[in-house]
Design a protein around this motif. Structure first.
Motif, PDB file in Angstrom:
ATOM      1  N   LEU A   1       2.929  83.453   6.912  1.00 45.65           N
ATOM      2  CA  LEU A   1       3.034  84.442   5.830  1.00 45.65           C
ATOM      3  C   LEU A   1       3.739  83.867   4.604  1.00 45.65           C
ATOM      4  CD1 LEU A   1       3.777  87.562   8.003  1.00 45.65           C
ATOM      5  CD2 LEU A   1       1.729  87.165   6.616  1.00 45.65           C
ATOM      6  N   ARG A   2       4.795  83.094   4.838  1.00 48.46           N
ATOM      7  CA  ARG A   2       5.487  82.464   3.705  1.00 48.46           C
ATOM      8  C   ARG A   2       4.544  81.510   2.983  1.00 48.46           C
ATOM      9  NH1 ARG A   2      11.413  82.924   3.270  1.00 48.46           N
ATOM     10  NH2 ARG A   2      11.843  84.752   4.511  1.00 48.46           N
ATOM     11  N   LYS A   3       3.770  80.765   3.753  1.00 50.85           N
ATOM     12  CA  LYS A   3       2.834  79.814   3.146  1.00 50.85           C
ATOM     13  C   LYS A   3       1.773  80.570   2.337  1.00 50.85           C
ATOM     14  CE  LYS A   3       0.289  75.657   4.200  1.00 50.85           C
ATOM     15  NZ  LYS A   3      -0.024  74.668   5.200  1.00 50.85           N
ATOM     16  N   GLU A   4       1.260  81.651   2.898  1.00 46.41           N
ATOM     17  CA  GLU A   4       0.225  82.437   2.228  1.00 46.41           C
ATOM     18  C   GLU A   4       0.737  83.073   0.931  1.00 46.41           C
ATOM     19  OE1 GLU A   4      -2.335  86.529   3.030  1.00 46.41           O
ATOM     20  OE2 GLU A   4      -1.612  85.374   4.751  1.00 46.41           O
ATOM     21  N   TYR A   5       1.919  83.651   0.971  1.00 42.44           N
ATOM     22  CA  TYR A   5       2.421  84.407  -0.175  1.00 42.44           C
ATOM     23  C   TYR A   5       3.241  83.576  -1.158  1.00 42.44           C
ATOM     24  CZ  TYR A   5       0.868  88.768   1.929  1.00 42.44           C
ATOM     25  OH  TYR A   5       0.094  89.769   2.452  1.00 42.44           O
ATOM     26  N   VAL A   6       3.967  82.581  -0.676  1.00 44.92           N
ATOM     27  CA  VAL A   6       4.867  81.812  -1.530  1.00 44.92           C
ATOM     28  C   VAL A   6       4.243  80.479  -1.939  1.00 44.92           C
ATOM     29  CG1 VAL A   6       7.193  80.803  -1.701  1.00 44.92           C
ATOM     30  CG2 VAL A   6       6.857  82.914  -0.434  1.00 44.92           C
ATOM     31  N   GLY A   7       3.335  79.966  -1.154  1.00 43.75           N
ATOM     32  CA  GLY A   7       2.690  78.706  -1.484  1.00 43.75           C
ATOM     33  C   GLY A   7       3.086  77.569  -0.571  1.00 43.75           C
ATOM     34  N   ASN A   8       4.190  77.723   0.112  1.00 43.72           N
ATOM     35  CA  ASN A   8       4.571  76.756   1.146  1.00 43.72           C
ATOM     36  C   ASN A   8       5.436  77.479   2.168  1.00 43.72           C
ATOM     37  OD1 ASN A   8       6.972  76.838  -0.539  1.00 43.72           O
ATOM     38  ND2 ASN A   8       7.634  74.970   0.484  1.00 43.72           N
ATOM     39  N   GLY A   9       5.417  76.966   3.370  1.00 40.52           N
ATOM     40  CA  GLY A   9       6.247  77.543   4.418  1.00 40.52           C
ATOM     41  C   GLY A   9       7.460  76.665   4.625  1.00 40.52           C
ATOM     42  N   PRO A  10       8.457  77.175   5.335  1.00 44.63           N
ATOM     43  CA  PRO A  10       9.646  76.370   5.608  1.00 44.63           C
ATOM     44  C   PRO A  10       9.305  75.167   6.477  1.00 44.63           C
ATOM     45  CG  PRO A  10       9.719  78.459   6.794  1.00 44.63           C
ATOM     46  CD  PRO A  10       8.515  78.500   5.934  1.00 44.63           C
TER      47      PRO A  10
ATOM     48  N   SER B   1       4.802  95.231   2.864  1.00 41.68           N
ATOM     49  CA  SER B   1       3.391  95.442   3.161  1.00 41.68           C
ATOM     50  C   SER B   1       3.214  95.924   4.606  1.00 41.68           C
ATOM     51  CB  SER B   1       2.621  94.134   2.960  1.00 41.68           C
ATOM     52  OG  SER B   1       1.349  94.215   3.572  1.00 41.68           O
ATOM     53  N   SER B   2       2.536  97.047   4.772  1.00 43.82           N
ATOM     54  CA  SER B   2       2.312  97.571   6.126  1.00 43.82           C
ATOM     55  C   SER B   2       1.432  96.625   6.941  1.00 43.82           C
ATOM     56  CB  SER B   2       1.699  98.970   6.066  1.00 43.82           C
ATOM     57  OG  SER B   2       0.483  98.951   5.348  1.00 43.82           O
ATOM     58  N   ASP B   3       0.528  95.899   6.289  1.00 44.17           N
ATOM     59  CA  ASP B   3      -0.321  94.936   7.003  1.00 44.17           C
ATOM     60  C   ASP B   3       0.514  93.785   7.558  1.00 44.17           C
ATOM     61  OD1 ASP B   3      -2.589  96.420   6.443  1.00 44.17           O
ATOM     62  OD2 ASP B   3      -3.146  95.208   4.701  1.00 44.17           O
ATOM     63  N   VAL B   4       1.469  93.311   6.768  1.00 41.28           N
ATOM     64  CA  VAL B   4       2.353  92.227   7.211  1.00 41.28           C
ATOM     65  C   VAL B   4       3.211  92.707   8.377  1.00 41.28           C
ATOM     66  CG1 VAL B   4       4.351  90.828   6.548  1.00 41.28           C
ATOM     67  CG2 VAL B   4       2.375  90.999   5.010  1.00 41.28           C
ATOM     68  N   LEU B   5       3.824  93.871   8.238  1.00 44.12           N
ATOM     69  CA  LEU B   5       4.688  94.400   9.298  1.00 44.12           C
ATOM     70  C   LEU B   5       3.916  94.613  10.592  1.00 44.12           C
ATOM     71  CD1 LEU B   5       6.852  96.970   7.303  1.00 44.12           C
ATOM     72  CD2 LEU B   5       7.389  94.598   7.874  1.00 44.12           C
ATOM     73  N   ALA B   6       2.684  95.061  10.481  1.00 45.94           N
ATOM     74  CA  ALA B   6       1.860  95.328  11.667  1.00 45.94           C
ATOM     75  C   ALA B   6       1.647  94.061  12.503  1.00 45.94           C
ATOM     76  CB  ALA B   6       0.521  95.925  11.258  1.00 45.94           C
ATOM     77  N   LYS B   7       1.558  92.908  11.861  1.00 44.45           N
ATOM     78  CA  LYS B   7       1.371  91.652  12.598  1.00 44.45           C
ATOM     79  C   LYS B   7       2.569  91.363  13.497  1.00 44.45           C
ATOM     80  CE  LYS B   7      -1.646  89.627   9.135  1.00 44.45           C
ATOM     81  NZ  LYS B   7      -1.890  88.519   8.215  1.00 44.45           N
TER      82      LYS B   7
ATOM     83  N   ILE C   1       9.016  97.956  13.480  1.00 40.41           N
ATOM     84  CA  ILE C   1      10.076  97.479  12.587  1.00 40.41           C
ATOM     85  C   ILE C   1      10.733  98.664  11.903  1.00 40.41           C
ATOM     86  CG2 ILE C   1      10.550  96.208  10.460  1.00 40.41           C
ATOM     87  CD1 ILE C   1       8.489  94.149  11.318  1.00 40.41           C
ATOM     88  N   VAL C   2      12.057  98.696  11.977  1.00 33.96           N
ATOM     89  CA  VAL C   2      12.840  99.747  11.342  1.00 33.96           C
ATOM     90  C   VAL C   2      13.278  99.304   9.944  1.00 33.96           C
ATOM     91  CG1 VAL C   2      14.944 101.134  11.522  1.00 33.96           C
ATOM     92  CG2 VAL C   2      13.640 100.576  13.584  1.00 33.96           C
ATOM     93  N   ARG C   3      13.717  98.039   9.825  1.00 35.00           N
ATOM     94  CA  ARG C   3      14.110  97.483   8.526  1.00 35.00           C
ATOM     95  C   ARG C   3      14.116  95.967   8.595  1.00 35.00           C
ATOM     96  NH1 ARG C   3      18.442 100.208  10.401  1.00 35.00           N
ATOM     97  NH2 ARG C   3      17.963 101.970   9.074  1.00 35.00           N
ATOM     98  N   VAL C   4      14.108  95.349   7.414  1.00 34.60           N
ATOM     99  CA  VAL C   4      14.109  93.891   7.299  1.00 34.60           C
ATOM    100  C   VAL C   4      15.157  93.496   6.269  1.00 34.60           C
ATOM    101  CG1 VAL C   4      12.753  91.850   6.694  1.00 34.60           C
ATOM    102  CG2 VAL C   4      11.632  93.773   7.828  1.00 34.60           C
ATOM    103  N   PHE C   5      15.986  92.510   6.634  1.00 34.85           N
ATOM    104  CA  PHE C   5      16.985  91.951   5.721  1.00 34.85           C
ATOM    105  C   PHE C   5      16.623  90.488   5.487  1.00 34.85           C
ATOM    106  CE2 PHE C   5      19.149  95.226   8.177  1.00 34.85           C
ATOM    107  CZ  PHE C   5      19.730  95.997   7.177  1.00 34.85           C
TER     108      PHE C   5
END
Length: 120
Positions: A16-25, A76-82, A91-95
């Motif tokens: 997801l980081r790679k898809e949205y940010v352009g690179n992953g950790p 994004s509900s699609d991201v959370l669903a994965k 998922i209740v919350r994300v920090f």
């Protein structure tokens, strides 16, 4: 769930980081503790972001952009669903936060029930 599930969770974060940010950790470790999934990521910044950090204004811009952008990903509900499908919990919350000087990010996913590690 097994340790393999923690690995799959890490790979999903990276994807997801790679898809949205352009690179992953470059490195990512996820641990399940009670109802939390804690992902620690190293090597997050792009070469352009590293270049921008040569000035105080650049550091501020990279920090703000990374912080706000990552928060939006997890709205994004699609991201959370994965993630929810993988661990069979809601998922209740994300920090999420990043230390740009050390290039380390942490994301904590809080679920509605404990993520129990079970043997296969």
């Amino acid at each position: 769930m097994t340790k393999n599930t923690e690995h799959q969770f890490s790979m999903l974060v990276r994807e997801l980081r790679k898809e949205y940010v352009g690179n992953g950790p470059k490195e990512i470790t996820t641990r399940f503790i009670d109802s939390w999934a804690i992902s620690e990521m190293k090597g997050n910044l792009t070469n352009i972001e590293k270049f921008m950090m040569n000035s105080e204004e650049g550091k501020r811009m990279v920090n703000e952009a990374r912080t706000e952008f990552v928060k939006k990903i997890y709205q994004s509900s699609d991201v959370l669903a994965k993630f929810e499908e993988l661990v069979q919990a809601k998922i209740v919350r994300v920090f999420s936060d990043i230390n740009i000087e050390e290039d380390i990010a942490m994301t904590i996913f809080v679920f509605d029930k404990p993520l129990k590690l079970r043997s296969k």
